[in-house]
Motif scaffolding. Sequence first.
Motif, short mmCIF file in Angstrom:
data_model
loop_
_atom_site.label_atom_id
_atom_site.label_comp_id
_atom_site.label_asym_id
_atom_site.label_seq_id
_atom_site.Cartn_x
_atom_site.Cartn_y
_atom_site.Cartn_z
N UNK A 45 0.85 -1.20 0.00
CA UNK A 45 0.00 0.00 0.00
C UNK A 45 0.88 1.24 0.00
N UNK A 46 0.31 2.33 -0.46
CA UNK A 46 1.08 3.57 -0.50
C UNK A 46 2.21 3.48 -1.49
N UNK A 47 3.25 4.28 -1.22
CA UNK A 47 4.40 4.30 -2.11
C UNK A 47 5.40 3.23 -1.67
N UNK A 48 5.86 2.45 -2.62
CA UNK A 48 6.85 1.40 -2.38
C UNK A 48 8.06 1.70 -3.26
N UNK A 49 9.22 1.83 -2.65
CA UNK A 49 10.43 2.09 -3.44
C UNK A 49 10.75 0.86 -4.28
N UNK A 50 10.94 1.09 -5.57
CA UNK A 50 11.25 0.02 -6.51
C UNK A 50 12.68 0.16 -7.02
N UNK A 138 0.73 12.74 -3.73
CA UNK A 138 1.88 13.65 -3.79
C UNK A 138 1.50 15.12 -3.59
N UNK A 139 0.26 15.46 -3.84
CA UNK A 139 -0.18 16.85 -3.78
C UNK A 139 -0.52 17.35 -5.17
N UNK A 140 -1.56 18.11 -5.24
CA UNK A 140 -2.07 18.64 -6.51
C UNK A 140 -0.98 19.38 -7.31
N UNK A 141 -0.14 20.12 -6.61
CA UNK A 141 0.85 20.97 -7.28
C UNK A 141 2.28 20.43 -7.16
N UNK A 142 2.42 19.15 -6.92
CA UNK A 142 3.76 18.57 -6.77
C UNK A 142 4.55 18.63 -8.07
#
Length: 171
Positions: A45-50, A138-142
């Motif tokens: 879940x979420x961000x996973x570093x690949x 990440x945020x709308x303005x990332x």
Amino acid sequence: MRETPQELEELQALLDASLSRSTSHLRSIVTERTLDAEQLTRVLTGMCVLALSTVTAKGEPRISGADGHFLHGRWVFGTARGAAKARHLAARPVASVAHMRGEDLGVFTHGTVEILNPQDGEPAADWPDLLAYLKDFYGENAFDWDNDVVYFRLHPHWMTAYAPDLAKLTS
């Protein structure tokens, strides 16, 4: 968990087929220490570093990192449009990714990528939903989402997961 029952069935079939086609050495390590599709989607879940592996025009392997999101039973990851890995994948859309958490989890995937938001073409049909997820994360303005970043989805033809202690991953 965002997977539909059909996506979970497809992921389970892929995991089972991949393990059955693996070497006896890999099966001896993974068979009793693997996750099923539902368990895997609950852990990823979420961000996973690949660790993302691509291939140069000369056939030389290259590896780099990428933010991965496991959505609907597939890895989705992005990079800058001008990055070497973006050029490699556009020219040769094969990739391998690994996500590891120490000795507690290893997920290894080989497949073919599709570009989800090509700069000069039609985006994937589900790009608006994926973009909403990514902007929420990440945020709308990332980023300048249209020009700065390119996203890929890895369609796996082989995937396996190693997890010796599921309880440790979910605690």
